[in-house]
Design a protein around this motif. Structure first.
Motif, PDB file in Angstrom:
ATOM      1  N   ARG A 107       0.823  -1.216   0.000  1.00 41.85           N
ATOM      2  CA  ARG A 107       0.000   0.000   0.000  1.00 41.85           C
ATOM      3  C   ARG A 107       0.852   1.257   0.000  1.00 41.85           C
ATOM      4  O   ARG A 107       0.554   2.227  -0.712  1.00 41.85           O
ATOM      5  CB  ARG A 107      -0.936   0.004   1.208  1.00 41.85           C
ATOM      6  N   MET A 108       1.915   1.259   0.785  1.00 39.87           N
ATOM      7  CA  MET A 108       2.803   2.414   0.844  1.00 39.87           C
ATOM      8  C   MET A 108       3.484   2.652  -0.500  1.00 39.87           C
ATOM      9  O   MET A 108       3.635   3.791  -0.950  1.00 39.87           O
ATOM     10  CB  MET A 108       3.844   2.210   1.945  1.00 39.87           C
ATOM     11  N   LYS A 109       3.869   1.554  -1.154  1.00 42.55           N
ATOM     12  CA  LYS A 109       4.521   1.663  -2.456  1.00 42.55           C
ATOM     13  C   LYS A 109       3.560   2.216  -3.496  1.00 42.55           C
ATOM     14  O   LYS A 109       3.919   3.098  -4.291  1.00 42.55           O
ATOM     15  CB  LYS A 109       5.043   0.287  -2.894  1.00 42.55           C
ATOM     16  N   ALA A 110       2.308   1.701  -3.504  1.00 42.29           N
ATOM     17  CA  ALA A 110       1.315   2.188  -4.451  1.00 42.29           C
ATOM     18  C   ALA A 110       0.979   3.652  -4.199  1.00 42.29           C
ATOM     19  O   ALA A 110       0.805   4.440  -5.137  1.00 42.29           O
ATOM     20  CB  ALA A 110       0.057   1.334  -4.357  1.00 42.29           C
ATOM     21  N   LYS A 111       0.902   4.043  -2.926  1.00 40.92           N
ATOM     22  CA  LYS A 111       0.604   5.432  -2.585  1.00 40.92           C
ATOM     23  C   LYS A 111       1.727   6.365  -3.018  1.00 40.92           C
ATOM     24  O   LYS A 111       1.490   7.458  -3.525  1.00 40.92           O
ATOM     25  CB  LYS A 111       0.396   5.541  -1.072  1.00 40.92           C
ATOM     26  N   LYS A 112       2.960   5.888  -2.871  1.00 44.23           N
ATOM     27  CA  LYS A 112       4.113   6.679  -3.285  1.00 44.23           C
ATOM     28  C   LYS A 112       4.151   6.852  -4.786  1.00 44.23           C
ATOM     29  O   LYS A 112       4.431   7.953  -5.301  1.00 44.23           O
ATOM     30  CB  LYS A 112       5.403   6.018  -2.794  1.00 44.23           C
ATOM     31  N   GLN A 113       3.868   5.783  -5.528  1.00 46.50           N
ATOM     32  CA  GLN A 113       3.846   5.874  -6.992  1.00 46.50           C
ATOM     33  C   GLN A 113       2.752   6.813  -7.465  1.00 46.50           C
ATOM     34  O   GLN A 113       2.928   7.571  -8.410  1.00 46.50           O
ATOM     35  CB  GLN A 113       3.638   4.468  -7.580  1.00 46.50           C
ATOM     36  N   LYS A 114       1.573   6.767  -6.810  1.00 47.92           N
ATOM     37  CA  LYS A 114       0.468   7.647  -7.192  1.00 47.92           C
ATOM     38  C   LYS A 114       0.828   9.103  -6.936  1.00 47.92           C
ATOM     39  O   LYS A 114       0.472   9.996  -7.721  1.00 47.92           O
ATOM     40  CB  LYS A 114      -0.782   7.257  -6.404  1.00 47.92           C
TER      41      LYS A 114
END
Length: 294
Positions: free
Chosen positions: A284-291
């Motif tokens: 989730r943290m990785k996806a949020k960072k990419q977004k």
């Protein structure tokens, strides 16, 4: 809201089909459509019943898979990605089957009980005092038993996967409510594996128990077994992991009691659940960072 559901086959390999399901919610007053959920479900194609021939009990329990035609016009990049997902699924199912066989072959473990006159759990894993708000998985465990009727089945008298998923969600929801004693909602369904099919007339048993809890979410393991009225013995059918969130009076997530494992099996499930929680949080943290970067 008006729910809109779309489903289509996006990839096939051998006898397996990958179906993408998209659920959208339309606010009829505002005319706004939002994406509610997206899921990817694997199916297996099975041979049809021999016409005018009643299958034996063993034939009903063991159906042969058949090959399916490929999806035409699929880009190589997506084909490669879906193939990697398929290989990963095969590895995970092989691991799950070996684990289920190992558990069923072992003798029943004796439960670790509390010491007489003591208010503490045994110190096999993170012993907690009686003043803690944690709860043993046995306190909230739920078991549902139901006979599969014609309304639960489709072609070939096979039970719909959605029927089993509904029973699993009900059992998991009971566990979450007993553990939290508040309103709870399903936040995530992970690793739902159908290892065997269920037939008309089979007795289905759904066993659900809490495995791990973070500060605001609870993981529940659900296992489904079935037995035939005409054939002695049980078989494992489905295994899934459900994540629930406890809601406060304002409808917002709130802290919930921790899970305190007692038996060796509960301790093992707790450790594995803790690892899964860490992996989901990192994703989730990785996806949020990419977004954010885009």
């Amino acid at each position: 809201d008006l729910a809109k559901l779309q489903a289509h086959v996006i990839f096939t390999v051998e006898s397996n089909l990958l179906v993408e399901v998209i659920v959208k919610a339309e606010n009829l007053q505002k005319g706004i459509v939002n994406l509610s959920n997206r899921a990817y479900i694997w199916y297996v194609a099975l041979e049809e019943e021999v016409e005018n021939k009643e299958p034996s009990i063993m034939q009903r329990w063991k159906k042969k898979s058949i090959s399916v035609p490929p999806v035409e016009g699929l880009p190589e990049e997506r084909k490669h990605r879906f193939m990697q997902q398929y290989k990963q699924m095969v590895r995970e199912r092989a691991h799950l089957r070996s684990r289920l066989n190992l558990v069923s072959s072992e003798s029943k473990e004796e439960e670790v009980k509390k010491e007489p006159g003591s208010e503490k759990f045994t110190e096999n894993y993170g012993a907690k005092s009686a003043n803690s708000d944690g709860k043993s998985p046995d306190i909230s465990r739920s078991i549902l038993t139901q006979l599969m009727l014609p309304s639960d089945c489709g072609e070939g008298n096979l039970v719909y996967g959605g029927v089993l998923m509904k029973l699993m969600d009900n059992a998991a929801g009971l566990v979450a409510f007993r553990h939290c004693r508040t309103n709870v909602v399903t936040a995530c369904v992970d690793a739902l594996d159908f290892v065997s099919h269920v037939n008309l007339g089979d007795i289905v048993c759904v066993d659900a128990c809490a495995t791990f809890a973070s500060s605001r979410s609870l993981e529940v393991l659900v296992e489904v077994t079935c037995e035939s009225l005409q054939f002695q013995g049980k078989k494992k059918c489905v295994r899934g992991l459900y994540t629930f969130v406890s809601l406060g009076p304002n409808g917002r997530p709130q802290p919930l009691p921790s899970v305190h494992p007692v038996t060796p099996k509960e301790i093992q499930e707790y450790k594995e659940g803790e690892k899964r929680y860490g992996a989901r949080r990192a994703a989730r943290m990785k996806a949020k960072k990419q977004k954010t970067n885009t």
